[in-house]
Scaffold this motif. Structure first.
Motif, mmCIF file in Angstrom:
data_model
loop_
_atom_site.group_PDB
_atom_site.id
_atom_site.type_symbol
_atom_site.label_atom_id
_atom_site.label_comp_id
_atom_site.label_asym_id
_atom_site.label_seq_id
_atom_site.Cartn_x
_atom_site.Cartn_y
_atom_site.Cartn_z
ATOM 1 N N ALA A 84 -29.893 70.893 49.088
ATOM 2 C CA ALA A 84 -31.034 71.118 48.202
ATOM 3 C C ALA A 84 -30.573 71.082 46.753
ATOM 4 C CB ALA A 84 -31.680 72.465 48.515
ATOM 5 N N ARG A 85 -31.383 70.452 45.928
ATOM 6 C CA ARG A 85 -31.037 70.414 44.503
ATOM 7 C C ARG A 85 -31.044 71.843 43.948
ATOM 8 N NH1 ARG A 85 -35.959 66.889 42.416
ATOM 9 N NH2 ARG A 85 -35.327 65.772 44.271
ATOM 10 N N PRO A 86 -30.212 72.130 42.969
ATOM 11 C CA PRO A 86 -30.217 73.491 42.400
ATOM 12 C C PRO A 86 -31.533 73.747 41.683
ATOM 13 C CG PRO A 86 -28.819 72.036 41.099
ATOM 14 C CD PRO A 86 -29.218 71.277 42.325
ATOM 15 N N LYS A 87 -32.432 74.435 42.353
ATOM 16 C CA LYS A 87 -33.776 74.638 41.819
ATOM 17 C C LYS A 87 -34.182 76.080 42.002
ATOM 18 C CE LYS A 87 -36.880 71.513 42.386
ATOM 19 N NZ LYS A 87 -37.896 70.570 42.903
ATOM 20 N N ALA A 88 -34.833 76.621 41.010
ATOM 21 C CA ALA A 88 -35.345 77.984 41.090
ATOM 22 C C ALA A 88 -36.654 78.038 40.320
ATOM 23 C CB ALA A 88 -34.339 78.979 40.504
ATOM 24 N N PRO A 89 -37.608 78.823 40.790
ATOM 25 C CA PRO A 89 -38.880 78.936 40.068
ATOM 26 C C PRO A 89 -38.688 79.639 38.735
ATOM 27 C CG PRO A 89 -38.773 80.535 41.859
ATOM 28 C CD PRO A 89 -37.583 79.649 42.010
ATOM 29 N N ARG A 157 -36.055 65.340 51.055
ATOM 30 C CA ARG A 157 -35.218 66.297 51.778
ATOM 31 C C ARG A 157 -34.786 67.466 50.899
ATOM 32 N NH1 ARG A 157 -33.731 68.063 56.711
ATOM 33 N NH2 ARG A 157 -33.509 65.942 57.512
ATOM 34 N N SER A 158 -34.372 67.190 49.672
ATOM 35 C CA SER A 158 -33.903 68.252 48.786
ATOM 36 C C SER A 158 -35.004 69.258 48.470
ATOM 37 C CB SER A 158 -33.348 67.658 47.484
ATOM 38 O OG SER A 158 -32.205 66.879 47.730
ATOM 39 N N ASP A 159 -36.209 68.749 48.180
ATOM 40 C CA ASP A 159 -37.320 69.647 47.868
ATOM 41 C C ASP A 159 -37.754 70.434 49.100
ATOM 42 O OD1 ASP A 159 -37.359 69.012 45.232
ATOM 43 O OD2 ASP A 159 -39.110 67.711 45.298
ATOM 44 N N PHE A 160 -37.729 69.793 50.264
ATOM 45 C CA PHE A 160 -38.066 70.513 51.499
ATOM 46 C C PHE A 160 -37.093 71.673 51.718
ATOM 47 C CE2 PHE A 160 -37.078 71.255 55.976
ATOM 48 C CZ PHE A 160 -38.317 71.665 56.454
ATOM 49 N N GLY A 220 -44.141 62.407 39.688
ATOM 50 C CA GLY A 220 -44.177 62.266 41.135
ATOM 51 C C GLY A 220 -44.156 63.600 41.862
ATOM 52 N N GLN A 221 -44.300 64.687 41.107
ATOM 53 C CA GLN A 221 -44.245 66.021 41.692
ATOM 54 C C GLN A 221 -45.531 66.797 41.434
ATOM 55 O OE1 GLN A 221 -40.737 67.487 39.657
ATOM 56 N NE2 GLN A 221 -39.386 66.869 41.342
ATOM 57 N N ALA A 242 -41.724 72.539 40.319
ATOM 58 C CA ALA A 242 -42.306 71.244 40.652
ATOM 59 C C ALA A 242 -41.517 70.631 41.800
ATOM 60 C CB ALA A 242 -42.268 70.315 39.438
ATOM 61 N N ILE A 243 -42.226 70.223 42.865
ATOM 62 C CA ILE A 243 -41.572 69.551 43.978
ATOM 63 C C ILE A 243 -42.359 68.288 44.334
ATOM 64 C CG2 ILE A 243 -40.651 71.717 44.875
ATOM 65 C CD1 ILE A 243 -42.681 71.626 47.101
ATOM 66 N N ASP A 244 -41.723 67.408 45.068
ATOM 67 C CA ASP A 244 -42.310 66.133 45.466
ATOM 68 C C ASP A 244 -43.727 66.325 46.006
ATOM 69 O OD1 ASP A 244 -42.167 63.253 46.416
ATOM 70 O OD2 ASP A 244 -42.388 64.311 48.331
ATOM 71 N N SER A 245 -44.645 65.495 45.545
ATOM 72 C CA SER A 245 -46.066 65.672 45.879
ATOM 73 C C SER A 245 -46.335 65.623 47.378
ATOM 74 C CB SER A 245 -46.908 64.598 45.169
ATOM 75 O OG SER A 245 -46.824 64.735 43.766
ATOM 76 N N ALA A 246 -45.800 64.610 48.054
ATOM 77 C CA ALA A 246 -46.032 64.490 49.496
ATOM 78 C C ALA A 246 -45.433 65.671 50.248
ATOM 79 C CB ALA A 246 -45.446 63.177 50.016
#
Length: 281
Positions: A84-89, A157-160, A220-221, A242-246
């Protein structure tokens, strides 16, 4: 004279000493036959023959087991968020306002412009993401309802992984609760968050190409509540990313379908299925 007598005595002893018979190495005994029951060689062969290498059935089981263990190790690596990409809200870190003309200079003195009228590609949503999902079940020990999030073809995959792991951690900490109608909890804060994220990209871009790349990814997110409102999350910038729309659309649909079967106010925990699912035709 005494020396001569002593020398003669030693020589006499040497002549009368019995000559040793050379040892003949016979693998199966003196008579050349294999001892009954085998010997060290036979025992070694029996031990070797009892292994997995000589048994096709066991060899197949061992190969299958190795494949399963490798797969489990891979999924464990995924589950820890290593893919997963390093992401935090959190709230955007951009400026409150853009400069006149939405333009600034880069390090080389060239213009960087944020175009509000840029063409944005419409998202392509997936179908069948809730197909064959297991029904939520209440754990009698913890009192929590288990809800499944399953990776689907066409998702990022990363956003999931980022979203699923975040919710799983919250569920393990007892922070997820089935919340009733969330329509009145929604506001225009998501639009404000996206605008702030655009200003952040504008501020951090090194040149026009870098800004275009950042904005294309953002376009795209969808702005998502990291802890969904239907799971007790707040409609605040600190709970947005923000995460991938689909991916966001499908994961939200999976949650809605299963939470409809969970009573309001009940605690929820998340089960993650990392294998990519392809819907049946």
């Amino acid at each position: 004279m005494r020396r001569l007598i002593l020398l003669a005595f030693v020589l006499a002893l040497g002549f009368h000493k019995k000559t040793r018979t050379p040892h003949v190495n016979t693998p199966h005994g003196a008579n050349g036959k294999r001892p009954k029951g085998g010997g060290a060689d036979a025992e070694g062969k029996r031990r070797k023959g009892s292994g997995a290498d000589t048994d096709p059935t066991r060899r197949s089981r061992h190969a299958t087991g190795a494949t399963v263990r490798a797969r489990q190790a891979s999924l464990k690596k995924v589950a820890t968020g290593t893919t997963a990409r390093p992401k935090a809200p959190g709230a955007p870190k951009g400026p409150d306002r853009l400069p006149a003309g939405r333009t600034r200079k880069d390090a080389k003195g060239k213009d960087i412009t944020l175009d509000p009228d840029r063409v944005k590609q419409a998202p392509t949503y997936t179908r069948g993401f809730a197909q064959d999902l297991p029904k939520p079940v209440k754990d009698p020990k913890t009192g929590k309802w288990t809800v499944t999030l399953r990776m689907h073809e066409g998702w990022d995959r990363s956003d999931f992984e980022a979203k699923a792991n975040h919710l799983k951690n919250l569920g393990d900490e007892g922070k997820l609760v089935k919340t009733p109608d969330t329509a009145d909890l929604r506001s225009d804060k998501t639009d404000a968050w996206r605008a702030g994220k655009e200003r952040e990209a504008f501020e951090q871009a090194t040149d026009q190409a870098d800004l275009d790349r950042r904005l294309a990814e953002l376009d795209g997110q969808q702005v998502d509540h990291a802890q969904d409102l239907q799971l007790g999350g707040e409609d605040s910038p600190d709970n947005m990313w923000a995460i991938d729309s689909a991916t966001n659309h499908g994961m939200g649909g999976q949650l809605r379908q299963q939470l409809a079967q969970v009573p309001n106010g009940e605690p929820v925990q998340i089960n993650i299925v990392h294998d990519k699912y392809s819907p049946k035709p």
